[in-house]
Design an enzyme around this catalytic site. Sequence first.
Site, PDB file in Angstrom:
ATOM      1  N   SER A  48       4.940   4.543  -5.059  1.00 59.80           N
ATOM      2  CA  SER A  48       4.830   3.713  -6.256  1.00 59.80           C
ATOM      3  C   SER A  48       4.296   4.563  -7.403  1.00 59.80           C
ATOM      4  O   SER A  48       3.816   5.685  -7.190  1.00 59.80           O
ATOM      5  CB  SER A  48       3.862   2.562  -5.987  1.00 59.80           C
ATOM      6  OG  SER A  48       2.555   3.078  -5.767  1.00 59.80           O
ATOM      7  N   ASP A  66       9.511   3.564  -5.694  1.00 56.34           N
ATOM      8  CA  ASP A  66       9.488   2.110  -5.571  1.00 56.34           C
ATOM      9  C   ASP A  66       8.973   1.472  -6.857  1.00 56.34           C
ATOM     10  O   ASP A  66       7.944   1.887  -7.386  1.00 56.34           O
ATOM     11  CB  ASP A  66       8.586   1.737  -4.383  1.00 56.34           C
ATOM     12  CG  ASP A  66       8.752   0.311  -3.922  1.00 56.34           C
ATOM     13  OD1 ASP A  66       9.822  -0.274  -4.171  1.00 56.34           O
ATOM     14  OD2 ASP A  66       7.823  -0.210  -3.295  1.00 56.34           O
TER      15      ASP A  66
END
Length: 180
Positions: free
Chosen positions: A49, A81
């Site tokens: 992330s 992500d």
Amino acid sequence: MLASTKKILTKARIGNYAVGHFNINNMEILQAIISAATKLKSPIILGTSEGAIKYAGINYLYNLANTAAKETKVPIALHLDHGKDLEVIKKAIKIGYSSVMFDGSHLNFEKNVEITKQIVKLAHRKGISVEAELGTIGGVEDNVSSKNIIYTSPDKAKEFVEKTGCDFLAIAIGTSHGAH
């Protein structure tokens, strides 16, 4: 060497099995995931992330994933992500991630299409797959949050994929994840 996310998922679809996606932010988490994947002889998608990148650094995470991919026989893809920051997405493409996600779910349909198309063009030049998002689910995950739930219409999903050329599409069908 990192595997192609698209190839892993295409093989899974043909073989009628699921592929786990696990977010990483340090070596110990990665080692546990790789140990399980190796025992199960299962391909996996490792996700990072924007928060994990801010914490650990994109080069460190890329090199950890790449080392893991070289040291195991199971296919391993590396995926950005819920990317919202275009600079982070461009860095992931440049460094050689297997795939990137542009999370334009907070944008109106037209703007989401416009930006997703740009990212698809950049990524596909380097053989990198693109996941996009249409609709919103409730919850908070990393730097992504939504209080409103906007379900994805099948017609809009079809139109979105045709207009953008994205390889995968995350849709809102009533699921929720992250912290509540």
